[in-house]
Design a protein around this motif. Structure first.
Motif, PDB file in Angstrom:
ATOM      1  N   ASN A 399       0.844  -1.190   0.000  1.00  0.00           N
ATOM      2  CA  ASN A 399       0.000   0.000   0.000  1.00  0.00           C
ATOM      3  C   ASN A 399       0.879   1.239   0.000  1.00  0.00           C
ATOM      4  N   ALA A 401       0.245   5.546   0.789  1.00  0.00           N
ATOM      5  CA  ALA A 401      -0.628   6.682   1.095  1.00  0.00           C
ATOM      6  C   ALA A 401       0.104   7.975   0.748  1.00  0.00           C
ATOM      7  N   ASN A 414      -5.064   6.522   0.006  1.00  0.00           N
ATOM      8  CA  ASN A 414      -4.303   5.286   0.220  1.00  0.00           C
ATOM      9  C   ASN A 414      -4.667   4.278  -0.874  1.00  0.00           C
ATOM     10  N   GLU A 416      -4.101   0.446  -2.278  1.00  0.00           N
ATOM     11  CA  GLU A 416      -3.750  -0.797  -1.591  1.00  0.00           C
ATOM     12  C   GLU A 416      -4.080  -2.012  -2.457  1.00  0.00           C
ATOM     13  N   ARG A 441      -9.861  11.112   4.316  1.00  0.00           N
ATOM     14  CA  ARG A 441      -9.069   9.939   3.930  1.00  0.00           C
ATOM     15  C   ARG A 441      -9.880   9.069   2.963  1.00  0.00           C
ATOM     16  N   ASP A 443      -9.579   5.434   0.942  1.00  0.00           N
ATOM     17  CA  ASP A 443      -8.879   4.156   0.749  1.00  0.00           C
ATOM     18  C   ASP A 443      -9.427   3.470  -0.495  1.00  0.00           C
TER      19      ASP A 443
END
Length: 507
Positions: A399, A401, A414, A416, A441, A443
């Protein structure tokens, strides 16, 4: 003192160093002579040494200057009546049915390796050993047509040949040494396998390891019983030309180790080491799954080879050979090509992790560099919501970020890659709003264990990276659409995940 006549054609000796040899095929010439001598005189050798005698060939390389190679064997040696032919260029042996057939092997390989070389040999049943020295520059410059033979008394039952190559042109070092061992082991695997030959390289006994054969159900019958994906191959296409051997699928796919090895008279001619015989007519392109899984051993009868024994002289026969081979490989009782192309196995975690790190790093770099400029344009476009959910961070392979500024606010994105087999989604998105302490954030998580990735992208970095970039774009597009007021923006992602799993992962 006795001499040996090396006429006619001594001038050709100076040209031999320019042959297009590779070192393993050049060294193979000496091994061929030893094997042929052992087979021809095996009964006589067994009378002296017993039935358990094994041919032993030692190859030793001293790479420090002056570089030197020695090749020693315990075969029957070169008898006195054979001397004239053995050291005269292009003198054909009376029996050409074995491994020594062109009358050039030892001379061409020795001259390719070194300007000076010698042969010391003791023939079984003779009372003397004999040594002959070649200095190619002297022979050519002085037009020497006879060389002196040094004789020494020895016991009649001793037997050996030792070739010494001095001041060698082509010094095997580093990776070349590893390749030499790999190729020589492959080339002489048949004789090693049957216990006839013990081949040593710098004191190390070379041992051939049999590739493990793939066992699995037929790809159309995933719940069926395991089958061993190996079959015998045998066909004849006239004019004294025939093929026999086997073909199989490797348990572990390999870009370098797959492919056929083509044998003639017990030794590999083409397809040793990392140079497997893989014509595209049978194997497809290098990215195909059969290119990485299909292997086998095929013994070709009646075919001619090049004088350096590194390839077959196919004439017009290669295409008919390949057509018959492909038909046999994919016959209905065990269709190797279809199974190789369509059966998918998840790659090992270590392989996935390496690929994942490269793909994540490259994708994140591209996004970090371009997103601040691109996002405003994409976000302000006309909208054309399934809410995002918290993504459990299990089985992460790689991953990355990074933080960007978008419309005056900080975003942490992020990217991943994971390999949790329990993860049902190809792409999952987690969107955590900003708060007083933390930036927003996002992901973006892609599963390499998803059937779609298992089928199309496992260990090839470019394949994984391409799909990861598409997934990242899809995830970002969904988030921006939701921010623009689009309702149920996650429906597209949900449908993509379902379609990839239920429809597009299948053959």
């Amino acid at each position: 003192m006795k001499t040996v006549d090396i006429r006619p054609g001594v001038s050709v000796l100076a040209v031999l160093r320019h042959l297009n040899y590779r070192p393993w095929f050049a060294l193979g010439e000496f091994v061929d002579n030893a094997v042929q001598s052992f087979i021809k005189n095996r009964k006589s050798l067994e009378k002296i040494e017993g039935n358990g005698i094994k041919l032993r060939v030692d190859i030793d390389i001293e790479a420090s200057s002056p570089a030197r190679i020695s090749i020693r064997d315990n075969a029957a040696g070169i008898a006195e009546p054979e001397y004239g032919r053995a050291f005269r260029p292009a003198a054909l042996p009376p029996d050409r049915s074995g491994l020594s057939e062109f009358g050039m092997g030892m001379k061409s390989a020795a001259c390719w390796f070194a300007p000076r070389w010698s042969v010391r040999t003791k023939a079984l049943g003779e009372a003397v050993s004999r040594t002959i020295n070649f200095d190619i520059d002297n022979i050519i410059n002085d037009d020497i047509e006879e060389l002196k033979i040094k004789e020494k008394q020895e016991k009649p039952n001793s037997h050996y040949t030792e070739v010494i190559l001095e001041d060698i042109f082509h010094v095997p070092v580093g990776r070349t040494v590893a390749k030499l061992k790999e190729h020589l082991t492959d080339i002489y695997r048949g004789f090693i396998r049957e216990g006839l030959l013990e081949l040593r390289f710098n004191g190390e006994v070379l041992v051939y390891k049999e590739p493990k054969v793939f066992k699995a159900p037929y790809y159309k019958d995933k719940g069926g019983i395991d089958r061993v994906w190996r079959k015998d191959i045998e066909f004849d296409f006239g004019d004294g030309l025939s093929v026999h051997g086997f073909a199989a699928l490797r348990e572990t796919a390999s870009v370098t180790k797959a492919g056929f090895s083509l044998f003639r008279r017990g030794r590999v001619i083409q397809g040793s080491g990392d140079e497997g015989y893989r014509p595209s007519f049978v194997f497809g392109n290098p990215n195909s799954y059969r290119y990485q899984r299909l292997f086998g051993e095929l013994h070709l009868e009646g075919f001619e080879v090049s004088h350096t024994k590194d390839g077959f002289r196919w004439d017009e026969n290669e295409q008919p050979f390949l057509e018959l081979l492909r038909d046999h490989l994919d016959s209905e009782e065990l269709p190797l090509l279809r199974q190789a192309e369509n059966y998918r196995v998840r790659a090992a975690r270590a392989q996935l992790a390496t690929t994942a790190k490269h793909a994540v790093s490259n994708t994140a770099d591209a996004m970090e560099s371009k997103l601040p400029q691109v996002l405003p344009t994409v976000a302000d476009a006309e909208p054309v919501d399934t809410p995002t959910v918290e993504s459990p961070h299990k089985s992460t392979l790689a991953n990355r970020a990074f933080e960007i500024q978008f419309r005056g606010k900080a975003w942490v994105i992020n990217v991943e890659l994971a390999d949790d087999p329990a993860e049902s989604q190809w792409l999952s998105v987690t969107d955590t709003p900003e708060n007083k302490r933390e930036p927003r954030r996002l992901d973006l998580r892609v599963s390499l264990a998803h059937p779609f990735m298992v089928r199309f992208a496992q260990t090839d970095t470019e394949d994984v990276e391409a799909l990861l970039r598409v997934a990242a774009a899809l995830g970002l597009a969904e988030v921006l659409a939701r921010d623009s007021g689009v309702r149920k923006a996650g429906t597209v992602r949900r449908n993509v995940n379902d379609l990839l799993r239920e429809v597009l992962s299948e053959p």
